[in-house]
Design a protein around this motif. Structure first.
Motif, PDB file in Angstrom:
ATOM      1  N   VAL A 124       0.723  -1.147   0.195  1.00  0.00           N
ATOM      2  CA  VAL A 124       0.156   0.000   0.048  1.00  0.00           C
ATOM      3  C   VAL A 124       0.873   1.133   0.054  1.00  0.00           C
ATOM      4  O   VAL A 124       1.686   1.344   0.673  1.00  0.00           O
ATOM      5  CB  VAL A 124      -0.928   0.086   1.265  1.00  0.00           C
ATOM      6  N   SER A 125       0.878   2.004  -1.020  1.00  0.00           N
ATOM      7  CA  SER A 125       1.743   3.135  -1.088  1.00  0.00           C
ATOM      8  C   SER A 125       1.260   4.725  -1.211  1.00  0.00           C
ATOM      9  O   SER A 125       0.138   4.819  -1.563  1.00  0.00           O
ATOM     10  CB  SER A 125       2.338   2.885  -2.499  1.00  0.00           C
ATOM     11  N   LEU A 126       2.001   5.302  -0.740  1.00  0.00           N
ATOM     12  CA  LEU A 126       1.651   6.850  -0.492  1.00  0.00           C
ATOM     13  C   LEU A 126       1.638   7.592  -1.980  1.00  0.00           C
ATOM     14  O   LEU A 126       1.385   8.632  -2.066  1.00  0.00           O
ATOM     15  CB  LEU A 126       2.501   7.810   0.237  1.00  0.00           C
ATOM     16  N   ALA A 127       2.118   6.664  -3.054  1.00  0.00           N
ATOM     17  CA  ALA A 127       2.295   7.088  -4.375  1.00  0.00           C
ATOM     18  C   ALA A 127       0.965   7.422  -5.016  1.00  0.00           C
ATOM     19  O   ALA A 127       0.753   8.230  -5.773  1.00  0.00           O
ATOM     20  CB  ALA A 127       3.016   6.148  -5.277  1.00  0.00           C
ATOM     21  N   LYS A 128      -0.149   6.715  -4.246  1.00  0.00           N
ATOM     22  CA  LYS A 128      -1.543   7.175  -4.570  1.00  0.00           C
ATOM     23  C   LYS A 128      -2.132   7.869  -3.235  1.00  0.00           C
ATOM     24  O   LYS A 128      -2.021   7.659  -2.254  1.00  0.00           O
ATOM     25  CB  LYS A 128      -2.244   6.127  -4.700  1.00  0.00           C
ATOM     26  N   GLY A 129      -2.730   8.995  -3.846  1.00  0.00           N
ATOM     27  CA  GLY A 129      -3.081  10.230  -2.783  1.00  0.00           C
ATOM     28  C   GLY A 129      -4.167   9.519  -1.881  1.00  0.00           C
ATOM     29  O   GLY A 129      -4.196   9.940  -0.547  1.00  0.00           O
ATOM     30  N   SER A 130      -4.835   8.455  -2.270  1.00  0.00           N
ATOM     31  CA  SER A 130      -5.993   7.981  -1.276  1.00  0.00           C
ATOM     32  C   SER A 130      -5.369   7.366  -0.160  1.00  0.00           C
ATOM     33  O   SER A 130      -6.407   7.218   0.575  1.00  0.00           O
ATOM     34  CB  SER A 130      -7.021   7.131  -2.267  1.00  0.00           C
ATOM     35  N   THR A 131      -4.274   6.941  -0.132  1.00  0.00           N
ATOM     36  CA  THR A 131      -3.848   6.360   1.218  1.00  0.00           C
ATOM     37  C   THR A 131      -3.365   7.209   2.188  1.00  0.00           C
ATOM     38  O   THR A 131      -2.731   6.710   3.367  1.00  0.00           O
ATOM     39  CB  THR A 131      -2.694   5.253   0.708  1.00  0.00           C
ATOM     40  N   ARG A 132      -3.085   8.557   1.648  1.00  0.00           N
ATOM     41  CA  ARG A 132      -2.437   9.476   2.758  1.00  0.00           C
ATOM     42  C   ARG A 132      -3.042   9.126   4.277  1.00  0.00           C
ATOM     43  O   ARG A 132      -4.246   9.203   4.424  1.00  0.00           O
ATOM     44  CB  ARG A 132      -2.731  10.880   2.324  1.00  0.00           C
ATOM     45  N   GLY A 133      -2.198   9.003   5.146  1.00  0.00           N
ATOM     46  CA  GLY A 133      -2.481   8.874   6.441  1.00  0.00           C
ATOM     47  C   GLY A 133      -2.991   7.588   6.910  1.00  0.00           C
ATOM     48  O   GLY A 133      -3.219   7.100   8.344  1.00  0.00           O
ATOM     49  N   LEU A 134      -2.894   6.501   6.113  1.00  0.00           N
ATOM     50  CA  LEU A 134      -3.463   5.199   6.403  1.00  0.00           C
ATOM     51  C   LEU A 134      -2.460   3.990   6.136  1.00  0.00           C
ATOM     52  O   LEU A 134      -2.419   3.000   6.757  1.00  0.00           O
ATOM     53  CB  LEU A 134      -4.392   4.891   5.327  1.00  0.00           C
ATOM     54  N   VAL A 135      -1.283   4.436   5.565  1.00  0.00           N
ATOM     55  CA  VAL A 135      -0.034   3.421   5.141  1.00  0.00           C
ATOM     56  C   VAL A 135       0.495   2.790   6.516  1.00  0.00           C
ATOM     57  O   VAL A 135       0.886   1.724   6.826  1.00  0.00           O
ATOM     58  CB  VAL A 135       0.895   3.816   4.187  1.00  0.00           C
ATOM     59  N   GLY A 136       0.867   3.604   7.648  1.00  0.00           N
ATOM     60  CA  GLY A 136       1.660   3.128   8.497  1.00  0.00           C
ATOM     61  C   GLY A 136       0.559   2.558   9.499  1.00  0.00           C
ATOM     62  O   GLY A 136       1.057   1.489   9.892  1.00  0.00           O
ATOM     63  N   ALA A 137      -0.620   2.778   9.411  1.00  0.00           N
ATOM     64  CA  ALA A 137      -1.613   1.966  10.296  1.00  0.00           C
ATOM     65  C   ALA A 137      -1.781   0.561   9.695  1.00  0.00           C
ATOM     66  O   ALA A 137      -1.985  -0.399  10.333  1.00  0.00           O
ATOM     67  CB  ALA A 137      -2.985   2.875  10.635  1.00  0.00           C
ATOM     68  N   PHE A 138      -1.717   0.513   8.301  1.00  0.00           N
ATOM     69  CA  PHE A 138      -1.867  -0.695   7.670  1.00  0.00           C
ATOM     70  C   PHE A 138      -0.995  -1.653   8.180  1.00  0.00           C
ATOM     71  O   PHE A 138      -1.058  -2.671   8.297  1.00  0.00           O
ATOM     72  CB  PHE A 138      -1.899  -0.572   6.221  1.00  0.00           C
ATOM     73  N   GLU A 139       0.367  -1.045   8.116  1.00  0.00           N
ATOM     74  CA  GLU A 139       1.576  -2.046   8.500  1.00  0.00           C
ATOM     75  C   GLU A 139       1.493  -2.580   9.900  1.00  0.00           C
ATOM     76  O   GLU A 139       1.763  -3.569  10.330  1.00  0.00           O
ATOM     77  CB  GLU A 139       2.802  -1.181   8.420  1.00  0.00           C
TER      78      GLU A 139
END
Length: 467
Positions: A124-139
């Motif tokens: 899940v990557s920050l390269a796509k704006g829709s994931t902003r704020g969620l990537v760390g919680a995902f990991e």
């Protein structure tokens, strides 16, 4: 004189299975036992300002609402989007610092390496704006707790996490015959504002099949992709409500039965659990996962016999990942003395910090975390920003371009200039690399003009660049 076998295995355990150590005494007299003892869930992430999944989802809602209100108040002004980006910055920076600091300071580096492996597998990557704020919680919530359980459990946690649902566009996927599509059509006729509904989106279905389970040649068809996309409809993050609300919205779900890989599933949320269970137990998944794990740990072109044994262990155990790791540790191919894997930029930076014994002394703010984050970014691997759902490449050829090598040299030189006068690179090379240190490299470091040059030579040595 050949180095003692125990010292050879300690070096391999520390650098190939782990993330590098300043002292080969860390794995102890039983390096295999040291690795086996680390099998289990990854350690909780270090850091401050880290959000749970529920908190991260609520943060995204709050930021989205604030941006929408700002646009209404000042339509057409670019600073509105810039302000929205600033709202995510603190979360994104905290997540990046946490990932790197946790790896730099961990006493369970094999477990942390496995966490890295699976986070890249389920990118899940920050390269796509829709994931902003969620990537760390995902990991932290979808990957870390599940790296040594069943693959099915890990697959479920990653597929249904809000970050994945948004990253691969399932948020906007609606069954053609769903209530959401019907309502949207009526609103469109009445020219009323409503949620954007674009129909069936196959992105998540395709990537779960191609990148997460069966592999590109895993035996599925386009019809299977479409059917799986229909199963996945309704799995989305609610626009309102508590952040920990169930992510299934029946109004968006395609009604009726779906047939996937020869099995028929009823409508409703239960179908996804059944499909993921089938995928996790599929022979193609066993081979795909075995190949990727062997490639990551052993060689870009992993030994076929090793892949066969890993796949067989996966099938016998029903996809128990701990069993897969035990098979890997017991395999002779994994303990070849010649380092075969080139470190990625992130691995290079983190192992440098561990080599220099800085990780345990790191604080949440200050120059050392900046050194970690800046180093990985400058070298071409910005934290949490893989270029595609396939994740970061895991083959040396992808990281060995002339510009990439030159950036490593520049970064190693800067580290040498900063720390080379405080450390004895010659002694550090012997203590950390042990029998991996060749005579040619030892002489280069010994003959360096000064401490900074000696440290830069150590960091750029083939023995340190590879694992």
């Amino acid at each position: 004189m050949a180095a003692p076998a125990s010292l050879q295995t300690a070096a391999i355990a520390a650098h190939r299975f782990g993330l590098g150590e300043a002292d080969l005494g860390t794995p102890g007299a039983d390096p295999r036992g040291w690795l086996l003892a680390q099998i289990g869930p990854a350690d909780p992430a270090r850091g401050e300002g880290l959000l749970s999944t529920a908190q991260a989802v609520q943060h995204v809602r709050d930021e989205t609402r604030a941006r929408r209100e700002a646009r209404r108040a000042a339509p057409g002004e670019k600073p509105v989007d810039e302000k929205a980006t600033e709202g995510y910055r603190a979360v994104i920076l905290a997540d990046a610092r946490s990932r790197l600091l946790t790896a730099a300071a961990t006493t369970r580096p094999f477990a942390e390496r496995l966490q890295w492996f699976w986070a890249n597998h389920f990118t899940v990557s920050l390269a796509k704006g829709s994931t902003r704020g969620l990537v760390g919680a995902f990991e932290r919530d979808a990957i870390r707790p599940h790296i040594a359980g069943s693959f099915e459990q890990l697959l479920w946690a990653s597929t249904t996490h809000p970050a994945m649902l948004r990253y691969l566009d399932n948020q906007q996927s609606a069954g053609p015959h769903s209530r959401a599509v019907s309502v949207a059509a009526r609103r469109a006729q009445a020219m009323q504002e409503g949620p954007r509904v674009t129909g069936l989106n196959e992105n998540l279905a395709r990537e779960v099949l191609e990148l997460h389970t069966l592999g590109v040649n895993g035996g599925y068809s386009q019809a299977d992709v479409t059917a799986f996309a229909a199963v996945l409809t309704g799995w989305r993050v609610a626009q309102q409500g508590p952040g920990d609300a169930p992510p299934f919205d029946r109004a968006w779900h395609e009604p009726g039965r779906k047939t996937l890989l020869g099995r028929t599933h009823p409508e409703g949320p239960e179908a996804l659990r059944a499909v993921l269970s089938d995928l996790a137990q599929h022979p193609s998944t066993a081979r795909f996962i075995a190949t990727k794990l062997a490639r990551h740990m052993v060689a870009d072109d992993p030994p076929p016999a090793l892949v066969d044994r890993l796949a067989a262990r996966y099938r016998r155990s029903g996809g128990q990942l701990a069993e897969l790791y035990r098979e890997l540790i017991d395999s002779a191919e994994a303990w070849g003395e010649t380092p075969a894997k080139l470190k990625t930029p992130e691995e290079f930076v983190v192992s440098s910090v561990r080599l220099l014994s800085l990780g345990a002394r790191m604080q949440e703010s200050g120059p050392l975390p900046q050194m970690l984050a800046a180093g990985s970014t400058v070298l071409g691997q910005r934290t949490h920003s893989a270029p595609s759902p396939a994740g970061w490449p895991d083959r040396a050829e992808e990281w060995l371009g002339p510009e990439a090598v030159w950036k490593r040299i520049e970064w190693a030189t800067r580290v040498g200039d900063r720390l080379g006068r405080q450390l004895d690179a010659r002694a550090l090379a012997v203590r950390s690399l042990g029998p991996r240190l060749t005579e040619a490299t030892r002489l280069q470091i010994e003959r360096a003009a000064d401490g900074p040059q000696a440290l830069a030579l150590l960091l750029m040595s083939p023995e340190f660049q590879r694992r």
